[in-house]
Design an enzyme around this catalytic site. Structure first.
Site, short mmCIF file in Angstrom:
data_model
loop_
_atom_site.label_atom_id
_atom_site.label_comp_id
_atom_site.label_asym_id
_atom_site.label_seq_id
_atom_site.Cartn_x
_atom_site.Cartn_y
_atom_site.Cartn_z
N TYR A 9 0.87 -1.18 0.00
CA TYR A 9 0.00 0.00 0.00
C TYR A 9 0.90 1.23 0.00
O TYR A 9 1.50 1.58 1.01
CB TYR A 9 -0.89 -0.04 1.24
CG TYR A 9 -1.99 0.99 1.29
CD1 TYR A 9 -2.24 1.89 0.24
CD2 TYR A 9 -2.81 1.08 2.41
CE1 TYR A 9 -3.25 2.81 0.31
CE2 TYR A 9 -3.84 2.00 2.50
CZ TYR A 9 -4.05 2.87 1.45
OH TYR A 9 -5.06 3.80 1.52
N LYS A 51 -1.36 -1.30 -4.09
CA LYS A 51 -2.43 -0.32 -4.06
C LYS A 51 -1.77 1.04 -4.17
O LYS A 51 -1.06 1.48 -3.25
CB LYS A 51 -3.25 -0.43 -2.77
CG LYS A 51 -4.35 0.61 -2.67
CD LYS A 51 -5.14 0.49 -1.38
CE LYS A 51 -6.20 1.59 -1.30
NZ LYS A 51 -6.99 1.54 -0.04
#
Length: 302
Positions: free
Chosen positions: A144, A172
């Site tokens: 992330y 992400k």
């Protein structure tokens, strides 16, 4: 080992990072959470994310985090859908321990692990951190990257090096926009590594550049349309994707007018999908104006 199964994790499409609904007494509303998970999958989401930022994971105690994970694991197990669980920590040892706990739920297909927040190691330190985590994780990692929360910007070369690690399935990407590094990364991805949009309003252009889907809080709403957008770009249907992308970007902008997930919870409560709009301090409930703005934006999504 994570390295052996990373290639089999389906990342395409929309993964919904579920809110954690609360009862009037302030407890986790497990039945409402289970219903939200089923609703997202019924509407075309590829999978579910538990314990993301949208879940207010930082405001949950360990027993509550386990409850949330267990509910989501049960639904995904029943539906044959991938479950991604937020894990990790600012320190590598603590992140290892967080990942090790995921063995309790065999339905977990991947861990969403933030670039170490606040510590701000060098790019080489970030790489060493994820090298170690990928070696010990029981599931593949989705990194992330969200520099406006972690305080750790990384250029395309550093992101590409992370993506080349065995056991890292994807990223992400929530860079706060689409700059040179995002374009460079998506133009030259490591083999077996995929990018998911993490900034909801930039889903459509990231899909156009080569992202395979998104982990999107605003996909609690109009889930079918977000799934349709991902499918349209995948099929090369620009005529459908472009106007739909603009409409969904406006919806996402309205949903994030106040801190995530307060507006989403206000809308979900207004729709009768969760028992309260409550969030935990330091978050405060959404204003009525923000909730009404999202409701109006939803009506314009065709």
């Amino acid at each position: 080992m994570a390295q052996d199964i990373a290639e089999n994790l389906p990342l395409h499409g929309i993964h919904v990072p579920l809110v954690t609904p609360f009862t009037r007494a302030g407890d986790v509303a497990a039945e409402a959470l289970e219903a939200l998970a089923h609703e997202a999958l019924d509407a075309g989401a590829t999978g579910i994310v538990a314990l993301g930022t949208t879940a207010e994971a930082a405001g949950l105690d360990e027993a509550e985090r386990d409850l949330v994970t267990g509910v989501c694991a049960r639904v995904c197990g029943e539906r044959g859908a991938p479950l991604v669980v937020g894990a990790g920590a600012g320190g590598t040892r603590a992140a290892e321990a967080s990942l090790a706990r995921l063995t309790r739920w065999p339905e977990v297909r991947a861990a969403l692990v933030t670039v170490p927040p606040f510590v701000r190691p060098s790019a080489a330190g970030v790489l060493a951190h994820f090298t170690r985590l990928a070696e010990v994780s029981p599931v593949p990692l989705i990194i992330y990257h969200i520099p406006y929360r972690t305080g750790q910007p990384l250029d395309a070369a550093a992101l590409r090096a992370l993506g080349a690690l065995p056991g890292v399935a994807g990223m992400k990407y929530a860079g706060g926009g689409i700059g040179e590094d995002a374009v460079a990364l998506l133009g030259d991805l490591p083999a077996g590594f995929e990018v998911l949009a993490g900034d909801d309003a930039y889903l459509s252009p990231l899909l156009a550049l080569g992202a395979v889907g998104g982990i999107l809080a605003s996909a609690h709403l109009a889930t079918d349309r977000f799934a349709e957008l991902a499918a349209a770009w995948r099929a090369g249907d620009v005529a459908r994707a472009r106007p739909l992308g603009h409409a969904l970007a406006r919806l996402s902008a309205a949903a994030f007018a106040e801190p995530n997930p307060v507006v989403l919870k206000g809308v979900l409560y207004a729709q009768g999908r969760i028992p309260t709009p409550d969030v935990r301090l330091p978050l405060l409930p959404a204003s009525q104006g923000a909730v009404k703005a999202v409701t109006a934006a939803l009506e314009r999504v065709a």
